[in-house]
Design an enzyme around this catalytic site. Sequence first.
Site, PDB file in Angstrom:
ATOM      1  N   GLY A 293       1.033  -1.064   0.383  1.00 35.64           N
ATOM      2  CA  GLY A 293      -0.253   0.192  -0.189  1.00 35.64           C
ATOM      3  C   GLY A 293       1.036   1.356  -0.161  1.00 35.64           C
ATOM      4  O   GLY A 293       1.778   1.019  -0.591  1.00 35.64           O
ATOM      5  N   SER A 294       0.479   2.527   1.020  1.00 34.45           N
ATOM      6  CA  SER A 294       0.999   4.018   0.070  1.00 34.45           C
ATOM      7  C   SER A 294       2.283   3.633   0.810  1.00 34.45           C
ATOM      8  O   SER A 294       2.936   4.655   0.808  1.00 34.45           O
ATOM      9  CB  SER A 294      -0.168   4.724   1.560  1.00 34.45           C
ATOM     10  OG  SER A 294      -1.310   4.703   0.731  1.00 34.45           O
ATOM     11  N   THR A 295       3.129   2.966   1.402  1.00 32.34           N
ATOM     12  CA  THR A 295       4.377   2.817   2.523  1.00 32.34           C
ATOM     13  C   THR A 295       5.467   2.610   1.160  1.00 32.34           C
ATOM     14  O   THR A 295       6.325   2.857   1.309  1.00 32.34           O
ATOM     15  CB  THR A 295       4.742   1.986   3.140  1.00 32.34           C
ATOM     16  OG1 THR A 295       3.540   0.784   2.750  1.00 32.34           O
ATOM     17  CG2 THR A 295       4.255   1.941   4.647  1.00 32.34           C
ATOM     18  N   MET A 296       4.703   2.621  -0.125  1.00 31.46           N
ATOM     19  CA  MET A 296       5.474   2.042  -1.197  1.00 31.46           C
ATOM     20  C   MET A 296       5.332   3.885  -1.541  1.00 31.46           C
ATOM     21  O   MET A 296       6.217   3.992  -2.348  1.00 31.46           O
ATOM     22  CB  MET A 296       4.672   1.004  -2.534  1.00 31.46           C
ATOM     23  CG  MET A 296       5.836   0.239  -3.416  1.00 31.46           C
ATOM     24  SD  MET A 296       6.149  -0.693  -2.612  1.00 31.46           S
ATOM     25  CE  MET A 296       7.434  -1.115  -3.486  1.00 31.46           C
ATOM     26  N   LYS A 297       4.889   4.231  -1.686  1.00 31.78           N
ATOM     27  CA  LYS A 297       4.836   6.055  -1.972  1.00 31.78           C
ATOM     28  C   LYS A 297       6.206   6.139  -2.489  1.00 31.78           C
ATOM     29  O   LYS A 297       6.416   7.340  -3.433  1.00 31.78           O
ATOM     30  CB  LYS A 297       3.323   6.518  -1.996  1.00 31.78           C
ATOM     31  CG  LYS A 297       1.879   6.068  -2.555  1.00 31.78           C
ATOM     32  CD  LYS A 297       1.214   7.011  -1.751  1.00 31.78           C
ATOM     33  CE  LYS A 297      -0.278   6.324  -2.000  1.00 31.78           C
ATOM     34  NZ  LYS A 297      -1.228   6.749  -1.131  1.00 31.78           N
TER      35      LYS A 297
END
Lengths: 648, 96
Positions: A293-297
């Site tokens: 999820g967003s921790t990849m952004k």
Amino acid sequence: MAKRKKESLKSSRNKLLFVMVLFALVWTALLGRAAWLQLYKGADLSRLALRQHLAAELERGERGNIFDRNGNMLATSVDASSLYIRPVKVTDVSGTVAKLSKILGISKAKLRKKLSRKSNFIWIKRQLDDRTARKIKKADLPGVYLTTEFVRLYPNNHLAGQLLGFAGIDGKGLEGLEKEFNGRLAGRKAQFVVQRDASGRRLYLDELGREMDIRGKDVHLTIDSHLQSVTENALVDSIKKYNAKWGTAVVVEVATGDILALANCPRFNPNIFRTSSPKTWRNRAAIDVVEPGSTMKPFLIAAALKHGVITPEKLIDCEGGRWNLNGKYIKDTHKYGWLPAHKVLRYSSNIGVAKIGLELGVQNYHKFLTDIGFGSKTGLPLPGDRVGSIRPAAQWNEIDLAAGAFGQGVGVTALQMAKAYLCIANKGVAKPLRLVQLPRSEEDEAPKRIFSTEVAEKVLSMMREVVQEDGTGTRVRISGTTVAGKTGTAQKAEKGGYGNQYMASFIGMVPGYNPEYIVFVMVDSPQPNHYGGVVAAPVVKTVMTETLAYYGKLPEKQNSAPVMSASLTPSSEMPKKAVRANSAQTSVSSETVPNVKGMPIRRAVEIMVKRGFVPKLKGQGMTIIKQVPEAGEKWPEDENAEIVLWLS
Amino acid sequence: MKEDSKGIALALATIMISALLLGLISVWLNIERVDKAYDLRRMEKKLNEQEALESKLEVEKNNLISPIRLRELAKKYGFGPASQGQIRRDRGDLKK
């Protein structure tokens, strides 16, 4: 007379001759026998004698210990007695069964069944405790024997259970580090010959090769048992509070890449591993591949900055929170309009990063991800260390790229995430994680620059905004220091698509400017709240605070609240909502922007925030010297418009 | 001639006595060797027992100082992790 004397002499001579012959015969027989035994049968007899006087003995070395970075014992082996019987030597079967049943607590029927077997050696119970062994010795039962074996003990019980794994009853590592380092830890066997006396007692009359070092070698980890305990407890509290299925957490020291804690929940006690389900033995941080999820952004942003696709100020149209891409809708949790790239990360806009991703291109993003360590093993000595799931670039379509930009459609492990964030914290230089101090790894990965220091600084700055300003990670703020972080709330794939289960995660780095520690936490399927900023962030904060306190680096509390959150409730998960809620009650009713020049920073920010705008601060001082928009201008209609205040 | 015989007899007697003495010493050494082997065996057993006990005590010590138990004890006596404002630093006390 003379004749008689002559006869007597002759008789004496005959007798003497007879005796001499007799002696000669006896001696000849003796010598013959001796020659027969020595020369003819000598070799065989010598072998028989050796067999009688010498005995082969097998000795097993003790298994090596496992220590943490401070020399605290995490796993060791101690002597324990094991009980066996020789049924043929048992004289009183019913008496033996009754006594053993009472001491061992084993049913009489079971013991009788074992005793009825026609075997010369039967294990009754292995690795008895000392008290039971003493009782057995005291009972002195014929045909019942005790032998010494090593039993594996974990003095900290469930601490780092999944990481350490366990060894079986025969001292062979079956899971975790016990399995991975079995070759080093396992004691070796020594077979040698000893003399024995008439009653069979062994006598060590000479070395006979017995002095060889057969003890297994120790393993020293980078884990700190105190921090491991802190991390596990914080994780367990969150799992319980949010009824989650499982969770995992990794704490990394940036300077060395050392893993200080690697926690998994639910926990299990390796001393009694059979009482727990094999599912709980999994070291999920290394084995479980999840969509982050967003921790990849931040990686997408770093790649885009590296390739010059964006600058932190570049405006991205976030389409009001809903965007149709090739027939698929991408949604944001809030209706954002135009946002600068740094706010795309701060507010975690899926649409914003999807657009950046499309501009960056598959090849660039894919290469960046693989360069930073995704799609390959972490290199840590952990059984089942997975490569994750990053499909070849050629297989990505536009939707895949857009989804991959916000961490969906790609599979990573928690350890891969920690390793990738180590690269950001290390200012763009990728270096390996380290779990074992001793033995030293022979193939140490050389540090490799993946992106520039400037890019790393920019990404870190954006991640600081997530926590220190009105981003999604405000719950991780630690007064007196800065924290950089990023929340993640990933939808979990189920049969037929994405369902309503989530993977909540948070990555935190402290201090936010030159990170010394990284804490990554993942919690699976929390309920009722599933946001990473609510479920995982408090775990990160607890771990960070206690880590800083442990190393004596916890700063003094600052009396003033963080500047940019002057009027926000500290617990607000969705800051934009909070800002809007406050703006409804605002007392700043003027239609035009007030003059805040010369005002203290705190007062000026309060005014702006009450009107629904979060100003951008430039400079280091405490009072405002310049403002945009100027005093008297109308308040911007777009709530995402930028208001800048320059400090003296 | 008579003196020669005497010398031979004396030499023979010396050799025989030496052989006897050597034999006796050899027997005595062997007995001592076996005796020492028994002593060694006994001491080795005792050493193993002591080492086993030491390992067990070491386990017990580690169990007593385990973070989980210390946390429980701290809770019982009203202690907890240092929070902000509770840490006092002297120069150079920062842990690496």
